[in-house]
Design an enzyme around this catalytic site. Structure first.
Site, PDB file in Angstrom:
ATOM      1  N   VAL A  12      26.128 -27.094 -39.613  1.00  0.00           N
ATOM      2  CA  VAL A  12      26.761 -27.537 -38.362  1.00  0.00           C
ATOM      3  C   VAL A  12      25.393 -28.432 -37.703  1.00  0.00           C
ATOM      4  CG1 VAL A  12      27.939 -27.399 -36.010  1.00  0.00           C
ATOM      5  CG2 VAL A  12      28.302 -25.831 -37.682  1.00  0.00           C
ATOM      6  N   CYS A  13      25.675 -29.689 -37.622  1.00  0.00           N
ATOM      7  CA  CYS A  13      24.758 -30.474 -36.921  1.00  0.00           C
ATOM      8  C   CYS A  13      23.516 -30.587 -37.628  1.00  0.00           C
ATOM      9  CB  CYS A  13      24.477 -30.121 -35.421  1.00  0.00           C
ATOM     10  SG  CYS A  13      23.619 -31.307 -34.388  1.00  0.00           S
ATOM     11  N   SER A  14      22.152 -30.436 -37.126  1.00  0.00           N
ATOM     12  CA  SER A  14      21.079 -30.193 -37.806  1.00  0.00           C
ATOM     13  C   SER A  14      20.707 -29.218 -38.676  1.00  0.00           C
ATOM     14  CB  SER A  14      19.820 -30.269 -36.652  1.00  0.00           C
ATOM     15  OG  SER A  14      19.953 -29.240 -35.853  1.00  0.00           O
TER      16      SER A  14
ATOM     17  N   THR B  69      25.333 -35.489 -40.792  1.00  0.00           N
ATOM     18  CA  THR B  69      24.838 -34.410 -39.856  1.00  0.00           C
ATOM     19  C   THR B  69      24.978 -35.300 -38.314  1.00  0.00           C
ATOM     20  OG1 THR B  69      22.706 -33.354 -39.263  1.00  0.00           O
ATOM     21  CG2 THR B  69      22.318 -35.677 -40.190  1.00  0.00           C
TER      22      THR B  69
END
Length: 312
Positions: free
Chosen positions: A101-103, A121
């Site tokens: 998730v995300c970074s 990302t």
């Protein structure tokens, strides 16, 4: 078991969002789901907000089916942890699915799991990610990307979309819909939908491509190919594409599509103009192409936005 990999300084919603999705889906499906936060060292792990979660250590872990890696500012230290990277590499070879998730994508990339794979990302990290991991086929404009058994998602709330897609894969669309309703989510966004924050970024471009995008806005009804944009920017097509992605966080073709969607949305919501004419004069040509672009950007076709404008 679904493992949620956390580390000091992780973003709480990156973990809590998918956890809630899996927990609710397990209830609706009648098949209980074991969800376990994981960390290098067992015990309390403090998120960036100060809220702590109780995590299990890596050692002796068995029965892991899916691994989801949270993101957050603490990812800078997480990618320096040899034990974390070794665990992620081993998990990617053994588990049914591994995700970020995300970074959290940085952890997968640093472990080499994303080499040669499509991934995404958070849009704000695109320039750095591209320079740090050139072997990754980054798709910066996606909510989430699935490449074989490796999943990656954009910022924070996109982790919920990713988890719902996993639920649909495991339990079917109806359970995913029930879960989304329970979470009071209007609909489940597809992975191909644009990151809305990235869409907003193009409204105020900076740097060397600001004049180019301003020019493109004035020529939306023309064929705005990569070659033509590169020529307008006085660059080779190949160099232009890489430089454009690094600065704006999206590809030239996606940027043009967004500019067209932006212009078309305003005209669709003005109500009076036929949809076919809007599609023609904003460069989509075909109303069906415009409809698909609207669904990617807004999750709704032009007609739905027009109805909403009429109701307002």
């Amino acid at each position: 078991m679904i493992g949620i990999l956390v580390f000091p300084g992780f973003q709480l919603l990156d973990a809590a969002g998918p956890i809630s999705v899996f927990e609710i889906a397990g209830r609706f499906s009648g098949r209980g789901t074991t969800i376990q936060p994981l960390a290098v060292t067992a015990g309390a792990v403090r998120s960036s907000s100060g809220v702590e979660v109780l995590a299990r250590g890596f050692r002796g872990l068995r029965g892991l089916d899916t691994l989801v890696i949270a993101g957050g500012e603490g990812v800078r230290d997480a990618i320096r942890s040899a034990e974390t990277l070794a665990f992620v590499r081993a998990a990617a070879r053994k588990v049914r699915r591994v995700a970020s998730v995300c970074s959290g994508a940085y952890v997968l990339a640093e472990a080499g799991v994303l080499d040669g794979r499509r991934a995404t990302t958070h849009w704000g990290r695109t320039p750095h990610f591209l320079s740090a991991y050139p072997k990754v086929r980054l798709e910066p404009d996606r909510i989430f990307v699935k490449d074989d058994h490796v999943w990656t998602s954009a910022g924070i709330s996109a982790g919920i979309d990713l988890a719902l897609a996993m639920v649909a894969e495991d339990h079917g669309d109806e359970i995913a819909r029930q879960t989304a309703r329970q979470l009071v989510i209007y609909h489940r966004r597809s992975g191909g939908q644009s990151q809305f924050s990235a869409l907003n970024e193009l409204h105020a471009p900076s740097g060397r491509f600001k004049p180019l995008l301003a020019w493109a806005r004035e020529h939306l009804d023309e064929a705005l190919t990569v070659e033509r944009l590169a020529e307008q920017a006085h660059m080779s097509a190949r160099h232009f594409t890489r430089a454009f992605i690094a600065e704006t966080g999206t590809t030239p073709s996606k940027a043009v599509e967004r500019l067209r969607v932006e212009a078309a949305k305003a005209r669709v919501e003005a109500v009076g103009e036929p949809i076919e004419e809007v599609a023609r004069t904003t460069g989509f040509r075909d109303p069906e192409r415009m409809r698909r672009a609207f669904i990617r950007a807004f999750g709704q076709p032009p007609q739905a936005l027009r109805r909403a404008a009429r109701s307002a």
